[in-house]
Design a protein around this motif. Structure first.
Motif, PDB file in Angstrom:
ATOM      1  N   UNK A 270       0.844  -1.214   0.000  1.00  0.00           N
ATOM      2  CA  UNK A 270       0.000   0.000   0.000  1.00  0.00           C
ATOM      3  C   UNK A 270       0.871   1.254   0.000  1.00  0.00           C
ATOM      4  N   UNK A 271       1.947   1.221   0.815  1.00  0.00           N
ATOM      5  CA  UNK A 271       2.839   2.398   0.883  1.00  0.00           C
ATOM      6  C   UNK A 271       3.492   2.650  -0.480  1.00  0.00           C
ATOM      7  N   UNK A 272       3.897   1.593  -1.141  1.00  0.00           N
ATOM      8  CA  UNK A 272       4.542   1.726  -2.451  1.00  0.00           C
ATOM      9  C   UNK A 272       3.582   2.321  -3.471  1.00  0.00           C
ATOM     10  N   UNK A 273       2.345   1.818  -3.476  1.00  0.00           N
ATOM     11  CA  UNK A 273       1.361   2.302  -4.453  1.00  0.00           C
ATOM     12  C   UNK A 273       1.075   3.779  -4.199  1.00  0.00           C
ATOM     13  N   UNK A 274       0.956   4.136  -2.914  1.00  0.00           N
ATOM     14  CA  UNK A 274       0.715   5.547  -2.574  1.00  0.00           C
ATOM     15  C   UNK A 274       1.889   6.416  -3.025  1.00  0.00           C
ATOM     16  N   UNK A 281       5.377  -2.961 -10.867  1.00  0.00           N
ATOM     17  CA  UNK A 281       6.641  -2.909 -10.104  1.00  0.00           C
ATOM     18  C   UNK A 281       6.631  -3.961  -9.002  1.00  0.00           C
ATOM     19  N   UNK A 282       5.487  -4.034  -8.304  1.00  0.00           N
ATOM     20  CA  UNK A 282       5.373  -4.969  -7.178  1.00  0.00           C
ATOM     21  C   UNK A 282       5.411  -6.406  -7.685  1.00  0.00           C
ATOM     22  N   UNK A 286       7.965  -9.549  -6.803  1.00  0.00           N
ATOM     23  CA  UNK A 286       7.418 -10.868  -6.457  1.00  0.00           C
ATOM     24  C   UNK A 286       8.012 -11.970  -7.313  1.00  0.00           C
ATOM     25  N   UNK A 287       8.008 -11.710  -8.611  1.00  0.00           N
ATOM     26  CA  UNK A 287       8.493 -12.737  -9.553  1.00  0.00           C
ATOM     27  C   UNK A 287       9.960 -13.054  -9.285  1.00  0.00           C
ATOM     28  N   UNK A 288      10.736 -12.003  -9.011  1.00  0.00           N
ATOM     29  CA  UNK A 288      12.167 -12.204  -8.764  1.00  0.00           C
ATOM     30  C   UNK A 288      12.374 -13.070  -7.509  1.00  0.00           C
TER      31      UNK A 288
END
Ligand SMILES: Cc1ncc(C[n+]2csc(CCOP(=O)(O)OP(=O)(O)O)c2C)c(N)n1
Length: 324
Positions: A270-274, A281-282, A286-288
């Motif tokens: 949530x902090x990243x999206x804000x 990006x997220x 995750x994939x990595x």
């Protein structure tokens, strides 16, 4: 945090004998990890928020619940998985398992199955740093239960008396094995105990990686400036049982579900999206993480078992004689 979650999820499945998650038939195979694991699922923000502030030469002591700290300090996920799988290529040549993983090459001095035992080890390591005039510090992780054991008082007192470079990190998941820690803890808690020794302490939401990071960063800057030890009290929650075989029936299922609303991964997301990041990006992070852990599983499954002839290698003769 994603790497830790992926590692813990994979280790949990492997300990249950299920390898379906990476394309093999679960029923066809016995558990790839024998014995119980102490998983840190739900506590990832503490390891990540502290360790992001550490340098490679800084040292770390961990607990029985140490996978997250070990990964965050820079250890190799495949070599860790090999150890969990009991393979010769693991950190302890497959003979130590989860609670004995150490990697001195990245300053990780070891997990520890004895509750609170890492505290005096960290204090001793910090004294060595000070004697050698090295500019590094020790991050010492321990649980809320450990704060009720004697080594907590001894370690903090010694570190404060000698003004040693240690960050004591109480990773407070509010439960000690099967017992809530609150009712068996006297006084105002772990920060108050540190402050009673004139050791500055900060209490944070241990599920908020940014909050842990900012508190750890401040305390670590003070330690690096030579101001002596500090304590960080990070309040978090253990999503899984005490060990991987523990269904956790002593806890209200509703309490666990409610706690998952405060999943540290969701909070950070949530902090990243804000802050302007995109879901893509997220997903990439995750994939990595998933790819790294999938690789670790493949390496571990293909790795050789220790030779029977190596059973007594690396065993110390304490002179105590043979048990009969
Ligand atoms: C000296 C000692 N006493 C008891 C145990 C058994 N034991 C293992 S984990 C644990 C609970 C520890 O609680 P805490 O320190 O809060 O860590 P958590 O398991 O919550 O991460 C206990 C009592 C032990 N390993 N060592």
């Amino acid at each position: 945090m994603r790497r830790i979650r992926a590692f813990e999820d994979a280790a949990e499945i492997a300990s249950q004998g299920g390898v379906a998650a990476w394309g093999l038939s679960a029923s066809a195979k016995p558990a790839l990890v024998r014995g119980p694991l102490h998983l840190s699922t739900g506590q990832e923000a503490v390891a990540a928020g502290v360790c992001i502030n550490l340098q490679r030469e800084d040292l770390l002591t961990s607990t029985h619940r140490g996978h997250g700290h070990t990964l965050a300090k820079g250890a190799n996920a495949a070599k860790m998985m090999c150890e969990l799988f009991g393979r010769a290529t693991g950190y302890n040549k497959g003979k130590g398992g989860s609670m004995h993983i150490a990697d001195f090459s990245v300053g990780m001095l070891g997990a520890n199955g004895v509750v609170a035992a890492g505290i005096p080890i960290a204090t001793g390591a910090a004294q060595a740093l000070k004697i050698r005039k090295l500019p590094h510090l020790v991050a010492c992780f321990f649980g809320d239960g450990a704060a009720n054991r004697g080594p907590f008082l001894e370690g903090l007192n010694w570190a404060q008396v000698y003004q040693l470079p240690v960050l004591f990190v109480c990773e407070d998941n509010r439960i000690s094995a099967t017992t809530p820690t609150g009712p068996m803890t006297a006084g105002a808690g772990v920060s108050a105990r540190a402050e009673a020794m004139a050791m500055p302490a900060i209490k944070v939401d241990g599920n908020d990686a940014a909050a842990v990071d900012s508190a750890a960063s401040r305390l670590i800057a003070e330690i690096r400036a030579g101001l002596g030890p500090r304590l960080l009290h990070a309040v978090t929650y253990r999503f899984k049982g005490h060990v991987s075989v523990d269904p956790g029936t002593y806890r209200d299922a509703a309490e666990v579900e409610a706690a998952k609303l405060n999943d540290p991964l969701l909070i950070t997301q949530r902090q990243w999206l804000t802050a302007g990041a995109t879901q893509a990006d997220i997903d990439a992070v995750d994939r990595e993480a998933q790819a790294e852990i999938a690789h670790a599983l493949e390496v571990a499954e293909a790795a050789p078992w220790p030779e029977a002839s190596a059973a007594y290698d690396d065993i110390m003769n304490s002179g105590a004689g043979v048990w009969r």
